[in-house]
Design an enzyme around this catalytic site. Structure first.
Site, short mmCIF file in Angstrom:
data_model
loop_
_atom_site.label_atom_id
_atom_site.label_comp_id
_atom_site.label_asym_id
_atom_site.label_seq_id
_atom_site.Cartn_x
_atom_site.Cartn_y
_atom_site.Cartn_z
N SER A 117 0.83 -1.21 0.00
CA SER A 117 0.00 0.00 0.00
C SER A 117 0.86 1.25 0.00
CB SER A 117 -0.92 0.02 1.22
OG SER A 117 -0.25 0.53 2.37
N ASP A 118 0.32 2.32 -0.59
CA ASP A 118 0.94 3.62 -0.43
C ASP A 118 0.73 4.06 1.03
OD1 ASP A 118 2.18 6.05 -0.94
OD2 ASP A 118 1.09 6.38 -2.81
N TYR A 119 1.41 5.14 1.40
CA TYR A 119 1.43 5.60 2.80
C TYR A 119 0.01 5.88 3.28
CZ TYR A 119 3.51 8.00 6.84
OH TYR A 119 3.90 8.37 8.10
N GLY A 120 -0.50 5.02 4.17
CA GLY A 120 -1.82 5.22 4.76
C GLY A 120 -2.98 4.94 3.83
#
Length: 417
Positions: free
Chosen positions: A177-180
């Site tokens: 996943s991308d950040y958050g």
């Protein structure tokens, strides 16, 4: 990639490297990045950026190689090959290409919003660089974008992450996943009644790892598997992919970073700086030359105008070590820092004129450069050295408290001193 680790080599941003039209050089750059990061214990390298960028309103335009899908494909496949080519201290790095897919086709150039992208445009343009990296360089990592594409949040889309990416495009690595982004699926895209429900959707879609912390992949999601509410096969599939990745990287046999002289020998190599210089030179684009270039060795008046004239820090882009250190002085826990947040007194904030963005043209920010890169000169200083017999002028505007001052410096010919 651009010097995130202190003392590692900084390279130009993606848009600059794309301007080189030099895949062979891009592969060399990736080999350097891979060697340096793997020596430091990092085997998941979050690059290349394979976004096809066609809307300059999008604030992350500079991360991309450019607007042409074929160029992005060639450069991205070369970078992926360079990252995954060599073994360093019995470990191999893997590329995590991003941001899958049509990230830069968002409405109004707004970051992470809706992307209405027809299937043909999506597959033949925006997915093309990812397909090239998978087919030509055996890409082993994918990071989905924050957007919803055609009404589906990509991070939670089984159509995107399984049917398109794995079944149609042939990807067989890890999806990170991308950040958050997993929490973002619930809090921004309003998917699921709870974070764990959104997490379950992302995991089922094909998202193997949540970063940077467990927001959706939390204890309550764990209970949903323990109670039988969710099919354990979904979790087993993600765990298997992670374990396979760790085996490929050699992390079970060699989990730790190098230290001391071994580390220094792999990270600090003069040839790497020469490659960076070559990349910087190839990134330059000459639009017009009316006879001024090349500049004569003497007898010229040269004006160096703009923030780069006096601030060498401006040479370092986002995600560099310089940038990360600057964020510690930002008002909020962000790279830029914006006024008006609860952690700071707005009266004490120095902002860029006409905006609410915190200014970084103050002494405390300059001290970072002096500590990290004392040998790094600004353009004015460099021109003084390169053209000792010419008159060099520097012109830039800076904001200090409530006063905007224009600084004009002049260096006369050495003979007149």
């Amino acid at each position: 990639m651009r010097g995130l680790i202190q003392d590692s080599t900084s390279f130009p941003s993606g848009i600059g490297r794309g301007a080189s039209f030099d895949p062979k050089l891009e592969e060399q750059i990736a080999e350097i990045v891979s060697r340096q990061e793997t020596a430091c214990g990092i085997t998941h390298i979050l690059a290349p950026v394979l976004d096809v960028a066609r809307d300059p309103r999008m604030g992350r335009f500079g991360e991309s190689y450019g607007e042409d899908a074929s160029l992005v494909s060639a450069m991205g496949a070369a970078y992926t090959k360079g990252i995954q080519k060599n073994t360093v201290a019995s470990r191999k790095a893997e590329s995590v290409a991003k941001h899958f897919v049509a990230f830069h086709n968002s409405q109004g150039g707004i970051h992470g919003t809706h992307s209405e992208t027809p299937t043909r445009l999506l597959e033949e343009v925006f997915a093309k660089p990812f397909q090239a990296a998978i087919t030509e360089s055996d890409l082993k990592g994918i990071m989905p974008c924050y957007c919803s594409v055609n009404g589906e949040d990509v991070s939670a889309s089984h159509n995107m992450l399984t049917k398109l990416l794995r079944e149609k495009m042939g990807f067989d690595g890890m999806c990170i996943s991308d950040y958050g982004a997993v929490g973002n699926a619930h809090s921004v895209h309003h998917i699921g009644e709870t974070f764990e429900e959104a997490g379950a959707m992302c995991l089922h879609a094909g998202m193997d790892i949540e970063m940077p912390s467990c927001t959706g992949y939390n204890e309550k999601l764990k209970e949903m598997f323990s109670s039988g509410k969710l099919d354990i096969h979904i979790l087993d599939t993600a765990v298997l992919r992670v374990l396979e990745g760790k085996f490929r990287m050699g992390l079970f046999e060699n989990p730790y970073a190098l230290e001391g002289k071994e580390l220094h020998a792999l990270v600090m190599q003069e040839a790497d700086r020469n490659t960076s210089l070559r990349s910087a030179r190839e990134s330059m684009v000459l639009l017009k030359n009316d006879g001024v270039l090349p500049i004569a060795a003497k007898g010229k008046k040269i004006a160096v105008i703009g923030p780069h004239a006096g601030y060498a820090r401006k040479m370092f882009g986002g995600y560099t070590h310089m940038c990360m250190m600057e964020s510690t002085y930002a008002i909020a826990n962000s790279i830029a820092g914006v006024s008006g947040v609860v952690q700071a007194d707005a009266d004490e904030i120095i902002t860029v004129p006409g905006t609410n963005i915190q200014s970084d043209e103050t002494e405390q920010f300059d001290q970072i450069l002096k500590r990290q890169k004392p040998q790094c000169r600004n353009l004015y200083e460099e021109f003084q050295i390169r053209f000792p017999e010419s008159e060099i002028y520097m012109h830039m505007a800076i904001r200090l408290q409530e006063t905007t001052k224009v600084i004009l410096k002049k260096r006369c010919r050495q003979q007149s001193r």
